[in-house]
Design a protein around this motif. Structure first.
Motif, mmCIF file in Angstrom:
data_model
loop_
_atom_site.group_PDB
_atom_site.id
_atom_site.type_symbol
_atom_site.label_atom_id
_atom_site.label_comp_id
_atom_site.label_asym_id
_atom_site.label_seq_id
_atom_site.Cartn_x
_atom_site.Cartn_y
_atom_site.Cartn_z
ATOM 1 N N SER A 47 6.942 53.376 39.993
ATOM 2 C CA SER A 47 6.666 54.474 40.915
ATOM 3 C C SER A 47 6.075 53.960 42.233
ATOM 4 N N ARG A 48 6.281 54.714 43.318
ATOM 5 C CA ARG A 48 5.722 54.355 44.637
ATOM 6 C C ARG A 48 4.200 54.382 44.615
ATOM 7 N N SER A 50 0.161 52.704 45.052
ATOM 8 C CA SER A 50 -0.650 51.490 44.855
ATOM 9 C C SER A 50 -0.232 50.706 43.620
ATOM 10 N N ILE A 150 -0.855 58.482 40.045
ATOM 11 C CA ILE A 150 -1.173 59.901 40.205
ATOM 12 C C ILE A 150 -1.740 60.064 41.608
ATOM 13 N N GLY A 151 -1.142 60.953 42.373
ATOM 14 C CA GLY A 151 -1.567 61.140 43.758
ATOM 15 C C GLY A 151 -2.710 62.143 43.864
ATOM 16 N N PRO A 152 -3.245 62.299 45.063
ATOM 17 C CA PRO A 152 -4.430 63.128 45.270
ATOM 18 C C PRO A 152 -4.263 64.596 44.870
ATOM 19 N N GLU A 155 0.248 64.808 41.935
ATOM 20 C CA GLU A 155 1.684 64.492 41.916
ATOM 21 C C GLU A 155 1.918 63.161 41.216
ATOM 22 N N THR A 156 3.125 62.999 40.710
ATOM 23 C CA THR A 156 3.521 61.701 40.189
ATOM 24 C C THR A 156 4.964 61.461 40.580
ATOM 25 N N ALA A 157 5.348 60.171 40.706
ATOM 26 C CA ALA A 157 6.603 59.839 41.380
ATOM 27 C C ALA A 157 6.647 60.690 42.652
ATOM 28 N N SER A 158 7.771 61.340 42.991
ATOM 29 C CA SER A 158 7.712 62.229 44.158
ATOM 30 C C SER A 158 7.851 63.676 43.716
ATOM 31 N N LYS A 209 -10.308 59.871 42.850
ATOM 32 C CA LYS A 209 -9.300 60.514 41.982
ATOM 33 C C LYS A 209 -9.962 61.268 40.822
HETATM 34 O O1 LIG Z 1 4.626 58.279 47.649
HETATM 35 C C1 LIG Z 1 3.757 58.375 46.866
HETATM 36 O O2 LIG Z 1 2.577 58.201 47.134
HETATM 37 C C2 LIG Z 1 4.186 58.748 45.463
HETATM 38 O O3 LIG Z 1 5.192 59.603 45.585
HETATM 39 C C3 LIG Z 1 3.030 59.271 44.662
HETATM 40 O O4 LIG Z 1 3.329 60.147 43.623
HETATM 41 C C4 LIG Z 1 2.241 58.143 44.106
HETATM 42 O O5 LIG Z 1 2.754 57.618 42.916
HETATM 43 C C5 LIG Z 1 0.865 58.642 43.857
HETATM 44 O O6 LIG Z 1 0.440 59.235 45.058
HETATM 45 C C6 LIG Z 1 -0.084 57.569 43.461
HETATM 46 O O7 LIG Z 1 -0.214 56.712 44.510
HETATM 47 P P1 LIG Z 1 -1.497 55.855 44.716
HETATM 48 O O8 LIG Z 1 -1.685 55.114 43.435
HETATM 49 O O9 LIG Z 1 -1.127 54.989 45.873
HETATM 50 O O10 LIG Z 1 -2.604 56.790 44.983
#
Ligand SMILES: O=C(O)[C@H](O)[C@@H](O)[C@H](O)[C@H](O)COP(=O)(O)O
Length: 285
Positions: A47-48, A50, A150-152, A155-158, A209
């Motif tokens: 996944s995109r 960090s 896991i984003g803020p 979200e996960t993946a997009s 987070k």
């Molecule tokens: O583009 C993105 O950022 C991804 O779509 C998003 O879902 C990512 O997986 C999370 O935001 C976690 O990213 P971090 O680990 O960088 O917080």
């Protein structure tokens, strides 16, 4: 056969990501051994975010069957493959350029060939079908390992909260042009694909987070995208670092495997005991 129940999560807690990277690499390599032994190859999706940086521990791992790896990307920005926004590129910098995975087993989409988002998503779905049709795909492909962040907003993946893509049941890969953060134009694996895997590992770091993780894990009824990735047993694992898990309430500290942070573990157990005693006292009053 009745559907299998979702797996209870397994939690690992690390003081920092510097400590986490080696354990994560060991975990991935073990998953690879298991997959190659059982199925002859190892399909992994990245996944995109960090996550890429946290995979650098894979470089230099011994006894890895790199020639058995098939690497896919859970989500990707519609940008050139050498852009710093490219998920592929982040993983090249982190580990892919230093390990001998045959290039044709690293599955990317190239926007210099295709600009249209729908076509990009279709092209990537075709790559998945081409790969999985030969092996395990019935309704959805079954990845050996999904590595997710896991984003803020949970979200996960997009797959972002409230987005219409969350209800997609047919497509394996979908597209969006309205990502609320980062590059707007992306493709992403859909929820059924993320969840239909042998193992899903979320890697989450940072105390910023903590509150959102509380919503994801303690309040799944809120339906945040990350709460919906629930592979069947025994496949759900969380790697936490830098106090990311400090806001969790439903899982006692004893549910965690504390790696290299015994002191924190002792403090967390003591705090949980104090809380339980306080509750008991309040109940007696
Ligand atoms: O583009 C993105 O950022 C991804 O779509 C998003 O879902 C990512 O997986 C999370 O935001 C976690 O990213 P971090 O680990 O960088 O917080």
């Amino acid at each position: 056969m009745p559907p299998q129940p979702p797996a209870p999560p397994v939690f690992y807690s690390f003081p920092t990501t510097d400590v986490l990277v080696d354990s994560l690499a060991n975990f991935v390599v073990k998953a690879q051994r298991d997959a190659v032994e059982k199925r002859g190859k190892f399909t992994i999706a990245l996944s995109r975010g960090s996550l890429a940086a946290n995979l650098k521990g894979l470089v230099g791992q011994e006894n890895v069957q790199w020639d058995k790896w098939e690497v896919f990307f859970c989500d990707e920005a519609a940008v050139p493959l050498d852009s710093e926004d490219s998920n592929y590129h982040s993983n090249v910098l982190s580990f892919l350029s230093d390990v001998p995975i045959p290039p044709n087993q690293i599955h990317t989409v190239d926007v210099s060939q295709l600009q249209d988002l729908e076509e990009l998503a279709d092209e990537y779905e075709k790559q998945l079908i081409g790969h999985f049709a030969r092996s395990n795909a019935a309704r959805y492909p079954t990845f050996d390992l999904m590595l997710l962040g896991i984003g803020p907003d949970g979200e996960t993946a997009s797959l972002f909260p409230g987005h219409e893509l969350l209800t997609e049941k047919d497509a394996w890969v979908a597209y969006l042009d309205d990502a609320p953060r980062g590059p707007k134009r992306r493709i992403t694996m859909t929820l059924p694909v993320l969840t239909h895997c042998y193992r899903a590992v979320f890697v989450v770091s940072g105390s910023e987070k903590a509150e959102m993780l509380h919503a994801v894990l303690d309040e799944p009824e809120k339906g945040l995208p990350s709460s919906k990735v629930r592979p069947a047993s025994p496949g759900l694992v969380f790697f936490f670092a830098d106090n990311a898990a400090s806001g969790l309430t439903k899982y006692p500290p004893t549910a965690f495997r504390w790696i290299d942070n015994e002191k924190e573990a002792e403090e967390a157990v003591a705090a949980a005991k104090r809380k339980a005693a306080r509750r008991a006292e309040e109940g007696e009053e």
